[in-house]
Write an enzyme that holds these catalytic residues in place. Structure first.
Site, mmCIF file in Angstrom:
data_model
loop_
_atom_site.group_PDB
_atom_site.id
_atom_site.type_symbol
_atom_site.label_atom_id
_atom_site.label_comp_id
_atom_site.label_asym_id
_atom_site.label_seq_id
_atom_site.Cartn_x
_atom_site.Cartn_y
_atom_site.Cartn_z
ATOM 1 N N CYS A 101 0.847 -1.196 0.000
ATOM 2 C CA CYS A 101 0.000 0.000 0.000
ATOM 3 C C CYS A 101 0.884 1.248 0.000
ATOM 4 O O CYS A 101 1.791 1.366 0.824
ATOM 5 C CB CYS A 101 -0.903 0.006 1.228
ATOM 6 S SG CYS A 101 -1.829 1.543 1.410
ATOM 7 N N CYS A 104 0.398 3.107 3.598
ATOM 8 C CA CYS A 104 0.804 2.598 4.915
ATOM 9 C C CYS A 104 1.758 1.411 4.847
ATOM 10 O O CYS A 104 2.096 0.833 5.878
ATOM 11 C CB CYS A 104 -0.425 2.230 5.735
ATOM 12 S SG CYS A 104 -1.238 0.734 5.137
ATOM 13 N N CYS A 150 -7.510 -0.018 1.112
ATOM 14 C CA CYS A 150 -6.615 -0.696 2.049
ATOM 15 C C CYS A 150 -7.330 -0.882 3.390
ATOM 16 O O CYS A 150 -7.921 0.059 3.905
ATOM 17 C CB CYS A 150 -5.346 0.143 2.219
ATOM 18 S SG CYS A 150 -4.283 -0.432 3.560
ATOM 19 N N CYS A 153 -5.395 1.530 6.216
ATOM 20 C CA CYS A 153 -5.403 3.004 6.232
ATOM 21 C C CYS A 153 -6.553 3.596 5.413
ATOM 22 O O CYS A 153 -6.638 4.810 5.267
ATOM 23 C CB CYS A 153 -4.060 3.557 5.757
ATOM 24 S SG CYS A 153 -3.757 3.373 3.993
ATOM 25 N N CYS A 173 -8.867 -3.780 -10.340
ATOM 26 C CA CYS A 173 -8.281 -2.801 -11.255
ATOM 27 C C CYS A 173 -7.668 -1.689 -10.403
ATOM 28 O O CYS A 173 -8.384 -0.884 -9.826
ATOM 29 C CB CYS A 173 -9.391 -2.250 -12.155
ATOM 30 S SG CYS A 173 -8.841 -1.011 -13.328
HETATM 31 ZN ZN LIG Z 1 -2.780 1.290 3.500
#
Ligand SMILES: [Zn+2]
Length: 186
Positions: A101, A104, A150, A153, A173
């Site tokens: 990510c 984070c 995510c 976060c 996607c």
């Molecule tokens: Zn994250």
């Protein structure tokens, strides 16, 4: 000025429709509940395995996010923007490794489930584990789409669309700018 606004709205609409791959999301309801069917990744990732990844809550103020991210990353991750097709870093990345990510650093996707969708965005049929991402209904632009964020976060990653021919029958996607790739043997 007004013309510019209309033009940028149209461009955004084109991008969204392109990402949608021309398919309607009539399976949207199914996509929202399909997380359980996603196979849990059991390979060793040099400490990146589903059962070793802890998801904690990460929350930052708008100001903190702006300090942490580039304006382009902020637009995607925090404002749910979409980057242009074929003009992003990872759509054609065929290297082995893990996609983290961009907000984070949680490991989210692996090259094991990445496939060439021909859409110009990095596409995966599953995350490393279903606990790592969350699904939300996105009703912007008069459409109903399944957004993927995510789990740690809440940053926007992209959208999930039905896709035949892959094990989960769905395509995550994603925006390259929402991800950080680290090459490794998996
Ligand atoms: Zn994250």
């Amino acid at each position: 000025m007004k013309k510019m606004k209309i033009l940028s709205f149209l461009m955004a609409a084109v991008l969204i429709l392109a990402c949608n791959d021309g398919k309607k999301t009539e399976k949207g309801a199914t996509l929202m509940t399909q997380a359980e069917e996603v196979p849990v990744q059991t390979h060793s990732y040099d400490s990146v395995t589903a059962d070793t990844i802890d998801v904690e809550k990460v929350s930052r103020t708008k100001g903190e996010w702006k300090q942490l991210l580039s304006p382009e990353e902020y637009e995607i991750l925090r404002e749910a923007g979409t980057e242009p097709a074929f003009r992003n870093v990872y759509y054609n990345n065929k290297k082995q490794g893990i996609y983290y990510c961009g907000g984070c650093n949680l490991p989210l996707y692996s090259s094991n489930t990445k496939f060439d969708s021909g859409t110009g965005w990095p596409s995966f049929y599953a995350p490393i584990d279903s606990k790592l991402v969350k699904r939300k209904i996105d009703r912007r632009y008069g459409m109903e789409r399944v957004e993927v964020v995510c789990a740690q976060c809440d940053s926007h990653l992209g959208h999930i669309f039905p896709y035949e021919g892959v094990p989960t029958e769905e395509r995550h996607c994603l925006n390259s700018l929402a991800l950080d790739f680290k090459q490794m043997d998996i």
